[in-house]
Write a protein that holds these residues in place. Structure first.
Motif, PDB file in Angstrom:
ATOM      1  N   PHE A 127      39.001  39.485  38.993  1.00 35.19           N
ATOM      2  CA  PHE A 127      37.915  39.724  38.030  1.00 35.19           C
ATOM      3  C   PHE A 127      38.464  39.739  36.598  1.00 35.19           C
ATOM      4  CE2 PHE A 127      35.415  41.292  41.685  1.00 35.19           C
ATOM      5  CZ  PHE A 127      34.204  40.679  41.406  1.00 35.19           C
ATOM      6  N   LYS A 128      39.620  40.347  36.391  1.00 34.11           N
ATOM      7  CA  LYS A 128      40.202  40.417  35.053  1.00 34.11           C
ATOM      8  C   LYS A 128      40.505  39.023  34.504  1.00 34.11           C
ATOM      9  CE  LYS A 128      43.366  43.523  34.587  1.00 34.11           C
ATOM     10  NZ  LYS A 128      44.666  44.269  34.491  1.00 34.11           N
ATOM     11  N   SER A 129      40.935  38.130  35.376  1.00 29.74           N
ATOM     12  CA  SER A 129      41.275  36.771  34.928  1.00 29.74           C
ATOM     13  C   SER A 129      40.054  36.016  34.427  1.00 29.74           C
ATOM     14  CB  SER A 129      41.928  35.989  36.072  1.00 29.74           C
ATOM     15  OG  SER A 129      40.993  35.700  37.099  1.00 29.74           O
ATOM     16  N   GLU A 130      38.861  36.509  34.790  1.00 29.16           N
ATOM     17  CA  GLU A 130      37.619  35.878  34.335  1.00 29.16           C
ATOM     18  C   GLU A 130      36.948  36.673  33.220  1.00 29.16           C
ATOM     19  OE1 GLU A 130      36.422  32.947  35.308  1.00 29.16           O
ATOM     20  OE2 GLU A 130      38.155  32.628  36.619  1.00 29.16           O
ATOM     21  N   GLY A 131      37.683  37.568  32.593  1.00 27.27           N
ATOM     22  CA  GLY A 131      37.170  38.282  31.430  1.00 27.27           C
ATOM     23  C   GLY A 131      36.465  39.590  31.725  1.00 27.27           C
ATOM     24  N   TYR A 132      36.536  40.074  32.938  1.00 30.06           N
ATOM     25  CA  TYR A 132      35.899  41.340  33.290  1.00 30.06           C
ATOM     26  C   TYR A 132      36.759  42.524  32.858  1.00 30.06           C
ATOM     27  CZ  TYR A 132      32.233  39.444  36.371  1.00 30.06           C
ATOM     28  OH  TYR A 132      31.127  38.802  36.869  1.00 30.06           O
ATOM     29  N   ARG A 133      36.093  43.616  32.436  1.00 29.79           N
ATOM     30  CA  ARG A 133      36.747  44.905  32.304  1.00 29.79           C
ATOM     31  C   ARG A 133      36.726  45.559  33.677  1.00 29.79           C
ATOM     32  NH1 ARG A 133      37.441  46.928  27.245  1.00 29.79           N
ATOM     33  NH2 ARG A 133      38.860  48.297  28.386  1.00 29.79           N
TER      34      ARG A 133
END
Length: 453
Positions: free
Chosen positions: A95-101
């Motif tokens: 998820f982080k790699s797709e810009g999620y916090r």
């Protein structure tokens, strides 16, 4: 009127994760006590996974599967106390790699240290957690550790304290795409008490209440503990309602996927000397439902779904490519009508109480064990023995073990083939399975057609 936050490209994702919760605490599964009215409403509006199972009925191993999408024998986290291997990719990383916090609140059980140092937090940005929450806290003494490894004592009953923290996280990230994992301890027992401490006044509500047939028949610690357990479930459902209300009030409900599920069930010392770690549905079947983008419409998903299928489903629903390392299957093709072959059975690995394996179809349950193996040091075995066979159509609470009966020989043979195939698919060596001692069965004989049903 407050302005609505800008439209996000991807949906938010929240995992509402309980511990040791039986599937039949839900009214949708026949519980008459109204314990889970918010879950039932969410499931009826969204997607209810009617046949949902863990792939490992032990806390830490189940969590390793859910965080990574890989079986516990693949990651090596096959018993409690084994941390995730260094460099393991979790849902947080994807998820982080797709810009999620990303945020994690509650029980982790994948570090073997307290507090959990940053390298062992699975890649989560925001951290308010404890490795073994049942040891760091009590029902009215919630102690978690923050990003700086400082102890944080939260006010209120533990379920409420963690829900408040989750709502604060949501409120602080209204304009960010976020992925939040909230891992409750309830309705797991409080270890040092060997009891199920409900909120004050809640145990009394359910004393003498309805009891599932397996527990009524087998006893165990049911009559001592079920009222407190029900009270904990009720408070969890109220917390789910509060979280859904918070999303609605912040106008985030239409763009937030919420998953409710649990790591395993609870059999109240009826199948072995404690509460889980068996192949019975009381240990492995859990309540599961989704709501939010991609899941609305009141769908009942009838296929048998495993915990190993949840990580690829969450990524797929968020529009994130599912990595080839994940060993489960996304549910999204089933929900969107895409052509997909779905397995007829779920596969379960069992540790700590035994080195065991189980496979379940809609009709049949088949369990094997390796009695010569140490269940805390051996992840698997090259030789197993048949221990259980149940006809779930006539015996849904698994009170009549059919293993070894001459009448059910064809069923055992077919289920053995299913189990060996699923073990191979999970990356395990195909074992030898010794048959159970033969028992006479009178006039009854199961046809091959029945055996394949």
């Amino acid at each position: 009127m407050m302005a609505k936050p800008a439209k996000q490209r991807r949906p938010n994702v929240i995992v509402f994760f309980t511990d040791q919760q039986r599937w039949d605490t839900s009214g949708l599964h026949g519980n008459p006590l109204g314990l889970m009215s918010n879950f039932d409403r969410m499931a009826l509006k969204g997607t209810h996974v009617t046949h949902s199972f863990t792939c490992q009925p032990v806390c830490g191993p189940a969590r390793s599967c859910l965080q990574t999408g890989m079986y516990a024998t693949t990651t090596g986290c096959f018993v409690n106390g084994i941390p995730l291997p260094e460099g393991t990719q979790t849902l947080a990383h994807y998820f982080k790699s797709e810009g999620y916090r990303t945020g994690y609140i509650g029980k982790w059980h994948l570090a073997e240290e307290e507090p959990v140092s940053e390298p062992k937090r699975g890649g989560y940005d925001y951290w308010l957690a404890a490795d073994v929450l049942e040891f760091s806290s009590d029902s009215y003494r919630t102690v978690l550790y923050d990003n700086d490894n400082q102890a944080v004592k939260l006010p209120g009953y533990r379920v409420d304290a963690m829900t408040d923290a989750a709502i604060r996280f949501i409120d602080n990230h209204q304009e960010d795409p976020f992925y939040l994992f909230v891992s409750f301890l309830e309705p797991h027992h409080q270890n040092h008490l060997d009891d199920y401490p409900a909120p004050d006044g809640y145990r009394e509500k359910y004393t003498g209440a309805w009891i599932p047939p397996d527990l009524a028949a087998l006893g165990g610690s049911t009559y001592q503990h079920i009222a407190g357990y029900y009270g904990m479930v009720k408070r969890l459902d109220e917390a789910l309602g509060r979280m859904l209300d918070a999303l609605k009030s912040l106008e985030l409900d239409d763009n937030t996927i919420v998953l409710f599920t649990s790591d395993h069930g609870c059999h109240f010392k009826t199948r072995n000397g404690e509460y889980k770690r068996s192949g019975h549905d009381a240990s492995i079947r859990v309540p599961t439902a989704f709501t939010g983008p991609g899941f609305m419409g009141g769908r009942q998903l009838q296929e048998q779904v495993s915990l190993i299928d949840i990580p690829p489903t969450l990524l797929d629903a968020a529009g994130i490519q599912v990595p080839p390392t994940m060993q489960g299957r996304s549910l999204m093709p089933l929900l969107t009508g895409r052509s997909v072959e779905w397995p007829e059975e779920v596969f379960v690995q069992i540790s700590e109480s035994e080195v065991g394996r189980a496979v379940r179809t809609k009709r049949w349950k088949y369990v094997v064990s390796a009695p010569e193996q140490d269940a805390f040091t051996s992840a698997g075995s090259m030789r197993y023995v048949e221990t259980h066979l149940y006809d779930l159509q006539s015996d849904p609470y698994e009170l009549n073990n059919l293993i070894g009966l001459e009448s059910h020989h064809a069923v055992a043979d077919i289920m053995q083939q299913r189990l060996q195939r699923r073990m191979a698919e999970a990356g395990e060596a195909v074992p030898v399975i010794d048959p159970a001692p033969v028992r006479p069965a009178g006039q009854r004989k199961v046809s091959e057609e029945e055996a394949w049903s």
